[in-house]
Design a protein around this motif. Structure first.
Motif, PDB file in Angstrom:
ATOM      1  N   SER A  44       0.828  -1.204   0.000  1.00 39.42           N
ATOM      2  CA  SER A  44       0.000   0.000   0.000  1.00 39.42           C
ATOM      3  C   SER A  44       0.866   1.258   0.000  1.00 39.42           C
ATOM      4  O   SER A  44       1.886   1.319   0.674  1.00 39.42           O
ATOM      5  CB  SER A  44      -0.899  -0.014   1.240  1.00 39.42           C
ATOM      6  OG  SER A  44      -1.635   1.163   1.285  1.00 39.42           O
ATOM      7  N   LYS A  48       1.266   2.511  -6.980  1.00 42.08           N
ATOM      8  CA  LYS A  48       0.545   1.777  -8.032  1.00 42.08           C
ATOM      9  C   LYS A  48      -0.463   2.667  -8.737  1.00 42.08           C
ATOM     10  O   LYS A  48      -0.549   2.685  -9.962  1.00 42.08           O
ATOM     11  CB  LYS A  48      -0.180   0.559  -7.433  1.00 42.08           C
ATOM     12  CG  LYS A  48       0.740  -0.421  -6.748  1.00 42.08           C
ATOM     13  CD  LYS A  48      -0.004  -1.628  -6.217  1.00 42.08           C
ATOM     14  CE  LYS A  48      -1.020  -1.320  -5.137  1.00 42.08           C
ATOM     15  NZ  LYS A  48      -0.429  -0.764  -3.902  1.00 42.08           N
ATOM     16  N   SER A  49      -1.240   3.418  -7.946  1.00 40.78           N
ATOM     17  CA  SER A  49      -2.240   4.287  -8.573  1.00 40.78           C
ATOM     18  C   SER A  49      -1.566   5.369  -9.404  1.00 40.78           C
ATOM     19  O   SER A  49      -2.113   5.812 -10.417  1.00 40.78           O
ATOM     20  CB  SER A  49      -3.142   4.921  -7.508  1.00 40.78           C
ATOM     21  OG  SER A  49      -3.846   3.927  -6.822  1.00 40.78           O
ATOM     22  N   THR A  50      -0.384   5.784  -8.972  1.00 35.30           N
ATOM     23  CA  THR A  50       0.363   6.782  -9.735  1.00 35.30           C
ATOM     24  C   THR A  50       0.722   6.221 -11.111  1.00 35.30           C
ATOM     25  O   THR A  50       0.551   6.887 -12.137  1.00 35.30           O
ATOM     26  CB  THR A  50       1.636   7.173  -8.968  1.00 35.30           C
ATOM     27  OG1 THR A  50       1.280   7.523  -7.641  1.00 35.30           O
ATOM     28  CG2 THR A  50       2.354   8.317  -9.627  1.00 35.30           C
TER      29      THR A  50
END
Ligand SMILES: Nc1ncnc2c1ncn2[C@@H]1O[C@H](COP(=O)(O)OP(=O)(O)OP(=O)(O)O)[C@@H](O)[C@H]1O
Ligand SMILES: [Mg+2]
Lengths: 268, 259
Positions: A44, A48-50
């Motif tokens: 977390s 990853k979302s970036t």
């Protein structure tokens, strides 16, 4: 053949409002072939979302280059479908209208054919009975499935999914995974699939990228050569557990057997 | 469901019951302690004063106040929504305008009112300006807050569809702000009556505020009370109208338990 998606030396540093820098990605290199299903695993907050937002063209990388068919991604691409980590539905539209929203928004109107395919999509995510409901009347997992239907409606060439199943219970999650594979087989697309679940990544993907903690770099790039079509039986094969064990090893002891792609200096 | 609706409508009547209970107590107290009329008139004498005034005269004053309140409120809405949009879309404008808005808001409108009358003359213009000034802040703040609270992912969805900034505001940010804007409007509409009355205190020859002042200067206290009650009723009705508009056209924006 030319890869569909390429990340070359991609790094991203956020500048926060109080002037501090947060380095989220550090020297990311990988490529995705057309029609390939790639899963990204990582702890977390690692970035990853970036990674997803860079591929979606929502903002430019501060370092390196993201390209689609050798063209640098400078702006959002219309042939890209995004499923966000949080279900992002419009509270003033019902479920069906939410699924149709991208078309309505783009074209100003929806055709009967659009409506039919939206109904099909809702059927696929098992929400047919709820098409007239308002978002707040749905559970978190149901809202997320509406988001999936919305992203799939335009039949995008590239599908980016940010932990799409994380709000679902284990059973629905597995079912949805197989549904996704089904859709992907019928209408091949290039998929970047972000997840926290090792077994989900192995079950779905052709290739699993394992990311380090922030700033993320790729600690392993593992090709999953399990036969397709995959089913519940795949999970019980020794090959499947060999893959999951190996990835678990990589995550818990990244230094002992990692095929590290970066020298590992942390600079945040 | 039926039980819920039943509870809802009876609980709505509670304030009415309370009022009905207060009236006789009020009447009895005033008579028992022989409170003079100019201190606190009894409900019966307020009623008498009310019917002593010709209905057409009431109507003229009522309409004068209502007109200024509604026009001022609408003017304020028409100015504040675009302003809020500009402040949401431009950090520069937000940073430069917000302090000015706060300064305007913290200056007592009652103190500016006489100045405005001098500047704008004695017509309806200063009254509208005063009403506008007093209703402006809650509208801008609620619209800005609402649009700013649009989830980042919705904005990203809009961007990923290559939508223009105008589309983003019109189809995503503004609808998202609707619940906030209605909260702001409910505050503003009652302030609008206050604005109109303040303006009438300063310069007017009509209106319920003017009538209150006029009546007190002739020591017609029951008549002033009657005008006051009419003002409160007016204010309440306007508030209810805003609520009704939200219920009819933006039902999704109501708190979820009211469905
Ligand atoms: N807009 C932003 N401004 C500043 N820092 C940010 C911003 N977005 C993300 N970050 C930082 O970048 C890092 C990576 O964020 P990101 O959302 O990519 O993580 P993630 O891997 O998706 O995490 P999770 O699995 O919890 O969703 C985090 O440390 C976060 O604090
Ligand atoms: Mg994330």
């Amino acid at each position: 053949m030319l890869p569909h998606v390429t990340f070359e030396g991609v790094g991203h540093t956020y500048e926060t409002q109080d002037g501090k820098n947060v380095c989220a990605l550090d020297n990311i290199n990988f490529s995705i072939k057309k029609g390939e299903f790639v899963a990204v695993l990582g702890p977390s907050g690692c970035g990853k979302s970036t990674l997803l937002r860079l591929l979606a063209g929502l903002f430019p990388a501060t370092k390196g280059q993201v390209s689609i068919y050798d063209y640098p991604v400078a702006a959002p691409q219309l042939n890209t479908g995004i499923v966000f980590q949080k279900p992002t539905l419009l509270p003033w539209k019902n479920v069906l209208e939410n699924v149709l929203f991208p078309i309505q928004y783009k074209q100003g109107r929806v055709s009967r054919k659009n409506k039919e395919s939206a109904a099909n999509m809702l059927n696929m995510v098992r929400l047919s009975e709820f098409s007239e409901h308002m978002p707040h009347q749905l559970s978190g997992g149901m809202q997320q499935r509406v988001g999936i239907a919305r992203a799939l409606l335009m039949d995008p060439e590239i599908l980016i999914m940010d932990e799409p199943f994380s709000a679902l219970d284990a059973l629905t999650r597995e079912q949805m995974g197989f549904e996704l594979l089904d859709i992907w087989r019928q209408k091949p697309k290039t998929v970047l699939f972000i997840t926290h679940s090792i077994s989900e990544a192995v079950l779905l993907a052709d290739k699993v990228l394992v990311l380090s903690p922030r700033p993320a770099h790729i600690i392993a790039d593992i090709t999953i050569s399990l036969p397709r079509p995959r089913s519940l039986n795949t999970i019980n094969t020794p090959e499947f557990s060999a893959y999951t064990d190996r990835i678990r090893q990589l995550i818990y002891h990244p230094n002992t057997n990692a095929r590290s792609s970066v020298s590992g200096d942390k600079n945040d | 469901m039926t039980k819920g609706t039943l509870n809802f409508s009876t609980s709505k009547l509670f304030p009415v019951f309370t009022l009905l209970a207060i009236l006789p107590i009020w009447e009895v107290m005033v008579r028992m302690f022989e409170i003079p009329n100019f201190l606190l008139p009894a409900p019966s004498s307020i009623y008498q004063a009310f019917i002593a005034v010709d209905p057409s005269r009431w109507a003229i004053h009522l309409w004068a106040t209502l007109r200024v309140a509604i026009l001022g409120f609408c003017l304020s809405l028409v100015i504040s929504l675009p302003l809020a949009i500009f402040m949401v879309k431009s950090k520069f404008l937000a940073k430069t305008l917000y302090p000015i808005l706060v300064i305007i808001q913290s200056t007592p409108v009652i103190a500016i009112a006489p100045l405005l009358v001098v500047i704008m003359g004695a017509g309806e213009a200063p009254r509208l300006a005063i009403t506008c000034l007093i209703t402006f802040f809650p509208l801008v703040v609620s619209a800005t807050t609402g649009m700013m609270s649009t989830p980042e992912e919705l904005i990203e969805l809009s961007k990923s569809l290559k939508a223009s900034a105008v589309k983003e505001v019109w189809h995503i940010r503004l609808p998202y702000a609707v619940p906030h804007i209605f909260s702001g409007m409910k505050v503003a509409i009652t302030l609008a009556i206050i604005g109109a009355v303040v303006a009438e205190f300063v310069a007017a020859e009509q209106g319920l505020g003017y009538f209150v002042q006029f009546s007190t200067s002739y020591f017609k206290i029951p008549q002033a009370f009657a005008a006051l009650l009419l003002l409160s009723t007016l204010s309440l009705l306007l508030f209810k109208t805003v609520q009704l508009i939200q219920y009819l056209f933006f039902r999704w924006s109501l708190p979820k338990d009211k469905f």
